[in-house]
Design a protein around this motif. Structure first.
Motif, short mmCIF file in Angstrom:
data_model
loop_
_atom_site.label_atom_id
_atom_site.label_comp_id
_atom_site.label_asym_id
_atom_site.label_seq_id
_atom_site.Cartn_x
_atom_site.Cartn_y
_atom_site.Cartn_z
N THR A 181 32.87 1.47 7.04
CA THR A 181 32.94 2.03 8.39
C THR A 181 34.12 1.47 9.18
OG1 THR A 181 31.38 0.32 9.03
CG2 THR A 181 30.50 2.55 8.69
N LYS A 182 34.33 0.17 9.12
CA LYS A 182 35.32 -0.44 10.00
C LYS A 182 36.67 -0.68 9.33
CE LYS A 182 32.35 -3.08 13.12
NZ LYS A 182 31.44 -4.07 12.55
N GLY A 183 36.69 -0.67 8.03
CA GLY A 183 37.94 -0.95 7.34
C GLY A 183 38.36 -2.39 7.45
N ASP A 184 37.43 -3.31 7.63
CA ASP A 184 37.80 -4.73 7.68
C ASP A 184 37.64 -5.36 6.28
OD1 ASP A 184 35.11 -4.81 7.43
OD2 ASP A 184 34.68 -5.84 9.30
N VAL A 185 37.89 -6.66 6.21
CA VAL A 185 37.89 -7.33 4.91
C VAL A 185 36.54 -7.17 4.22
CG1 VAL A 185 38.09 -9.56 3.76
CG2 VAL A 185 39.65 -8.96 5.59
N TYR A 186 35.46 -7.30 5.00
CA TYR A 186 34.13 -7.22 4.39
C TYR A 186 33.86 -5.83 3.84
CZ TYR A 186 29.21 -8.23 3.66
OH TYR A 186 27.98 -8.43 3.09
N ASP A 187 34.28 -4.78 4.59
CA ASP A 187 34.10 -3.42 4.10
C ASP A 187 34.87 -3.20 2.81
OD1 ASP A 187 32.37 -2.55 5.93
OD2 ASP A 187 33.79 -1.38 7.12
N ARG A 188 36.08 -3.70 2.77
CA ARG A 188 36.89 -3.52 1.55
C ARG A 188 36.23 -4.24 0.38
NH1 ARG A 188 41.35 -3.39 5.23
NH2 ARG A 188 41.50 -5.62 5.36
N TYR A 189 35.72 -5.44 0.67
CA TYR A 189 35.03 -6.20 -0.38
C TYR A 189 33.82 -5.42 -0.89
CZ TYR A 189 32.03 -9.70 -2.45
OH TYR A 189 31.19 -10.37 -3.30
N MET A 190 33.02 -4.90 0.06
CA MET A 190 31.78 -4.22 -0.34
C MET A 190 32.06 -2.90 -1.06
SD MET A 190 29.31 -6.11 0.16
CE MET A 190 27.80 -5.16 0.05
N VAL A 191 33.09 -2.17 -0.61
CA VAL A 191 33.44 -0.92 -1.29
C VAL A 191 33.84 -1.22 -2.72
CG1 VAL A 191 35.21 0.86 -1.41
CG2 VAL A 191 34.05 0.44 0.73
#
Lengths: 165, 418
Positions: free
Chosen positions: B267-277
């Motif tokens: 959703t946000k395109g932050d580091v955590y989102d990239r990691y989870m994707v």
């Protein structure tokens, strides 16, 4: 109505008339040629009204045999919601390779244009930072132009007829 | 004499007037630095720990692949594509072969497609494992890295069994593979499939809901979907921003339409989102590998005559004959010689083909004038394209966030500089 190659061609011809030429569909990808000074107008129209908001690729090609239009910039655009691509080409003479920059419209064009400048020497008018990106700053030629050979031209042991293009 | 020396040494360091008044620090991060994971440099202007401005300098390992490709026979270009994204080289190889097949109008058999899919998804797993474990390392957790590298090693052993090399694979040929999958390979794949989930769950248990990890990653280096599209992001980094664009689904190649998988988005395109994707994509890829293996086995049992199909018969102009034939048959010997010398012409044409690489859309724009080498070959390299957004993503954030943003973008120097 889903966009198709024919519909895109129809819409663009309606807007720009005969100024867009060389319509082709090689391997299913709609390709056309725009006048060099109109590249931004066409890109803007494609961006605003036809949903081509994703620039996949921008690159240059050198055709030394085409007099007066030696250098070509090739844009690949993508309409993500309709999932259709197109390719636009413009040609400029090698003596005056002036092209309007697309970097105001697509942030991604910034480095791609720098790369294209770096290798082919296009002058992207209005580019915020048109300096070399991959090659060394001191380089004084544009290496991807065809006159610069890969092999050392002074060598005689490698015959182009047998090895190379 | 000594008097003169002391005199000059006092005036040796000249500081400009502004530098004395300057309140910020200029920090040179890279070109080689443990935090950069590759040869690229960032000149940062920092105020305390806040990044005010960053100027990326790239090109340290530029090898002029596009120029070299203009002089190489088509089959020798494959080795250049390995060295773009060397963390997932088979995807690049296959992408190049598919570009050639598009130009030549070759349709590959289903079995070849499934073999390719299995290899491509394994390399995607390897790519994402490296990226995610490196994000973990940069946040201070070294343990996970040692877990996943065992399995990256297992994947490389599988590659070795297929093509004989590990990192820069040069895997496959135009039309298919150089040889069939061996029995040993199937054993290795089975053992990988049996043991991988346990390790992956362990790694997830270490990181995914780890409070320290989450606090470090959430909100670091974000980018909106709109900006990401404008910057030409593709792959996991675009999907982390919430755009479900995946070349495998948008323009299916190599029979991806036969597989069941989902596209994870953030959703946000932050580091955590990239990691989870990336984390979810590993599971999806793992499921695709399993499906591909099932499909290959199904073909082998239902149509035993297809068991030895590993390249498209139409591609015989680009496929080396079997060694036994080369030594015993005249025709095969001639073809072998012609191919190795690169005297096979491709038809004239202009083709763009793209595949979903480890980092996004890897595109090949090939112009052929009918000769033995490409007239022009351009690689669309996802890293090069999205790395220019890096200053926008880190400016205003903390220096330590800038480091994990860099590793979560998975910038591979080879792909960046070509």
């Amino acid at each position: 109505m889903a966009l198709t190659n024919e519909l895109i061609q129809e819409k663009l011809t309606e807007k720009f008339g005969v100024q867009l030429t060389e319509w082709e569909v090689p391997y299913g990808l709609l390709t056309f040629r725009a006048p060099a000074d109109m590249n931004l107008k066409v890109l803007q129209h494609l961006y605003d009204d036809m949903g081509f908001q994703f620039m996949t690729d921008l690159t240059g090609v050198h055709y030394p045999d085409r007099k007066g239009e030696e250098l070509s910039v090739v844009y690949h655009l993508h309409n993500l919601s309709e999932n259709i691509r197109l390719r636009m080409k413009i040609y400029v003479p090698v003596e005056k390779p002036d092209v309007y920059t697309a970097s105001k419209l697509f942030s991604t064009a910034n480095w791609m244009e720098r790369e294209t400048y770096d290798f082919f020497g296009f002058n992207f008018i209005g580019h915020p930072n048109l300096i070399r990106i991959l090659n060394v700053d001191e380089m004084d030629y544009f290496p991807m132009r065809k006159e610069y050979q890969m092999e050392d031209p002074t060598r005689i042991d490698k015959d182009d007829e047998m090895f190379g293009r | 004499m000594s008097d003169q020396l002391t005199h000059t040494s006092q005036h040796h360091i000249k500081l400009s007037e502004e530098s004395l008044q300057k309140q910020t620090t200029t920090l040179n991060l890279g070109p080689t630095h443990p935090a950069t994971h590759g040869v690229f440099q960032n000149i940062m202007e920092i105020d305390g720990e806040r990044v005010l401005e960053t100027v990326p300098t790239i090109g340290y390992i530029h090898r002029a692949f596009e120029k070299i490709a203009e002089r190489r026979p088509y089959y020798q270009v494959t080795t250049l594509t390995d060295r773009l994204n060397y963390c997932s080289a088979p995807i690049n190889n296959m992408g190049w072969h598919m570009t050639m097949e598009k130009l030549l109008g070759i349709k590959t058999p289903k079995r070849v497609d499934y073999m390719r899919v299995a290899m491509m998804e394994l390399s995607r797993i390897a790519d994402h494992l490296v990226c995610n474990s490196v994000v973990a390392v940069d946040t201070g957790a070294l343990t996970g890295f040692t877990y996943v590298f065992q399995y990256r090693e297992k994947i490389y052993e599988i590659f070795e069994e297929v093509c004989g090399s590990r990192l820069t694979t040069n895997m496959g040929r135009v039309g298919g593979f150089e040889r069939n999958f061996s029995d040993v390979l199937f054993t290795k794949l089975d053992s990988f499939i049996a043991t991988f989930p346990k390790m992956m769950k362990e790694f997830e248990g270490l990181m995914n809901r780890n409070r320290i990890f989450m606090d470090r990653c959430i909100g670091a280096g974000p980018i909106s979907a709109e900006r990401a599209i404008n910057y030409g992001f593709t792959g996991p980094n675009l999907r982390a921003a919430g755009v479900d664009y995946d070349v495998r689904v948008a323009q299916p190649y190599s029979s991806y339409e036969d597989f069941e998988f989902t596209i994870p988005v953030g959703t946000k395109g932050d580091v955590y989102d990239r990691y989870m994707v990336r984390n979810d994509e590993i599971w999806q890829s793992f499921s695709i590998v399993k499906q591909a293996l099932e499909k290959i086995r199904k073909i082998d049992t239902e149509f035993p005559d297809q068991k030895n199909v590993f390249y498209a018969p139409e591609a015989d102009k680009f496929h080396l004959p079997a060694k036994a034939d080369v030594y015993t048959k005249m025709e095969a010997l001639i073809y072998h010689f012609k191919m190795v010398m690169g005297e096979i012409d491709a038809p004239a044409g202009e083709v763009y083909h793209s595949v979903e690489g480890g980092n996004g859309e890897v595109g090949y724009y090939l112009i052929s004038d009918g000769g033995r080498t490409p007239y022009r070959l351009h690689f669309r390299r996802p890293c090069f394209i999205y790395y220019q957004a890096y200053p926008e993503m880190v400016e205003g954030g903390l220096l330590s966030d800038a480091v994990i943003t860099l590793s979560s973008l998975n910038v591979i120097a080879g792909e960046l500089d070509a």
